[in-house]
Motif scaffolding. Sequence first.
Motif, PDB file in Angstrom:
ATOM      1  N   MET A 247       0.820  -1.208   0.000  1.00  0.00           N
ATOM      2  CA  MET A 247       0.000   0.000   0.000  1.00  0.00           C
ATOM      3  C   MET A 247       0.853   1.257   0.000  1.00  0.00           C
ATOM      4  SD  MET A 247      -2.922   1.130   2.745  1.00  0.00           S
ATOM      5  CE  MET A 247      -3.803   2.673   2.561  1.00  0.00           C
ATOM      6  N   GLY A 248       1.892   1.276   0.846  1.00  0.00           N
ATOM      7  CA  GLY A 248       2.798   2.416   0.866  1.00  0.00           C
ATOM      8  C   GLY A 248       2.280   3.639   1.572  1.00  0.00           C
ATOM      9  N   GLY A 249       1.377   3.504   2.552  1.00  0.00           N
ATOM     10  CA  GLY A 249       0.879   4.648   3.302  1.00  0.00           C
ATOM     11  C   GLY A 249       1.837   5.062   4.401  1.00  0.00           C
ATOM     12  N   ILE A 250       1.990   6.386   4.622  1.00  0.00           N
ATOM     13  CA  ILE A 250       2.928   6.884   5.624  1.00  0.00           C
ATOM     14  C   ILE A 250       2.466   6.516   7.030  1.00  0.00           C
ATOM     15  CG2 ILE A 250       3.946   8.970   6.620  1.00  0.00           C
ATOM     16  CD1 ILE A 250       3.880  10.232   3.883  1.00  0.00           C
TER      17      ILE A 250
ATOM     18  N   LYS B 254      10.774   2.130   6.765  1.00  0.00           N
ATOM     19  CA  LYS B 254      11.361   3.431   7.112  1.00  0.00           C
ATOM     20  C   LYS B 254      11.325   4.372   5.921  1.00  0.00           C
ATOM     21  CE  LYS B 254      14.472   1.617  10.681  1.00  0.00           C
ATOM     22  NZ  LYS B 254      15.889   1.406  11.078  1.00  0.00           N
ATOM     23  N   ARG B 255      11.602   3.845   4.743  1.00  0.00           N
ATOM     24  CA  ARG B 255      11.591   4.683   3.540  1.00  0.00           C
ATOM     25  C   ARG B 255      10.193   5.224   3.287  1.00  0.00           C
ATOM     26  NH1 ARG B 255       9.986   4.349  -1.409  1.00  0.00           N
ATOM     27  NH2 ARG B 255       9.291   2.197  -1.143  1.00  0.00           N
ATOM     28  N   ILE B 256       9.175   4.371   3.461  1.00  0.00           N
ATOM     29  CA  ILE B 256       7.793   4.810   3.249  1.00  0.00           C
ATOM     30  C   ILE B 256       7.386   5.822   4.317  1.00  0.00           C
ATOM     31  CG2 ILE B 256       5.397   4.039   3.165  1.00  0.00           C
ATOM     32  CD1 ILE B 256       6.392   1.361   2.108  1.00  0.00           C
ATOM     33  N   ARG B 257       7.823   5.599   5.537  1.00  0.00           N
ATOM     34  CA  ARG B 257       7.473   6.511   6.628  1.00  0.00           C
ATOM     35  C   ARG B 257       8.042   7.903   6.392  1.00  0.00           C
ATOM     36  NH1 ARG B 257      10.509   5.652  12.134  1.00  0.00           N
ATOM     37  NH2 ARG B 257      12.145   6.312  10.690  1.00  0.00           N
ATOM     38  N   GLU B 258       9.264   7.971   5.850  1.00  0.00           N
ATOM     39  CA  GLU B 258       9.901   9.255   5.605  1.00  0.00           C
ATOM     40  C   GLU B 258       9.476   9.891   4.290  1.00  0.00           C
ATOM     41  OE1 GLU B 258      13.993   8.334   5.835  1.00  0.00           O
ATOM     42  OE2 GLU B 258      13.946   7.811   7.983  1.00  0.00           O
TER      43      GLU B 258
END
Length: 385
Positions: free
Chosen positions: A232-235, A288-292
């Motif tokens: 999904m890639g949601g933050i 971590k990459r998606i969160r940032e």
Amino acid sequence: MTLWIKATGALKDRYSIWVAKLLPSGPCRNPDLEMVIIKATSHDEQCMDYKNVQRVFKWLRTSPLYLQPLLYTLSIRMEKTRSWVVALKGLMLIHGVFCFDLPAVQKMGRLPFDLSLFSDAYINPNRAWVYNAFVRAYFLYLDQKSAFVRVEATRESKSGGKEKEESVMEELQSLEKLLGLIDLLLQIKPRSPNMNVVLVLEAMDCVMDEVLEMYGKFSSRVHRAVSRVLDMGGIEEAKCGLDVVRKAELQGAKMTTYFNFCKDIGVLNVSDCPEIVRVDEKDIDELKRIREGRTMESDENDDDDDDDEKNGDCRAIVTVPERNQVGLKTVITNQWEVFDDDLIVMDGASVPLATANNNPFLDYSLSLVPYVPVSNSVLPDLIIL
């Protein structure tokens, strides 16, 4: 003193049974069931009366309608008792009720009694605090589990059953609650060698079964949830997923310590520690990459920039006018752009400033005096003059 406590407890149980026989039955009272519950939660601290416990469960299997009088009788008994033995047996009984897959049990919510401030009144306070802590921790877990089961059942009923998949955030929140329940389970343990009695060890058998069940549910769902977050890639989902992964890693060490402790005190049904949940480092880095909020392309560009810096690739940025357009255009080139103003005359030939001075950042074009190199000249002696 111990003999007097046992005798007093036996008299109380007989009196309670006698009162149950005399009181009339009603929507919330069943005298026969009430007597069985009193016998199952007697003051005898030797062991649990499993014969009467099974009789209680038989009533419940006969009809779900007996759940209400069961909870009513058990609640009154738990609220009145000041004995850790009766309180612990009552918790073990209600723990067994959760094993029944009944809608009424799933929608029960919080427990109908409160033992969060339980205190034994018959033994020395210096000895009683460990039993009080054990009863309170056991009650806290069962109370929170009952509330959790109700929330899950309500969510499934609103969504039309288990066949409708819950959202990623809902699944992550459910996993966080599971981790919280497992933490509460790990707090249930004897805190003194004097507590290694049969009744406490029987309660620990129930706790161990619960730990294996709850951790098994968590293990089967966490990898699926992480995969859904990566797809999904949601933050916000990535933040929640990272919290779940970190808590699971911290809980793994506690789980191993808890199982070793249970083996040492002699819990009968303790097995090897279940396989601790491990999430791949690549998946954690991706979370971590998606969160940032970074993308794969930006990461690749950062890597290219790092390679250019390592290789010493310094590029000049030159602004030149573009034909038929207003404004300037930025051109990136590996070569220095040379203009006529940047040429100087050296030995009769035009040489770029960058070559002559070896420093392209000195702007000699602003000088009004042409540069004429002096060769083989002798300075006069100013002192004699």
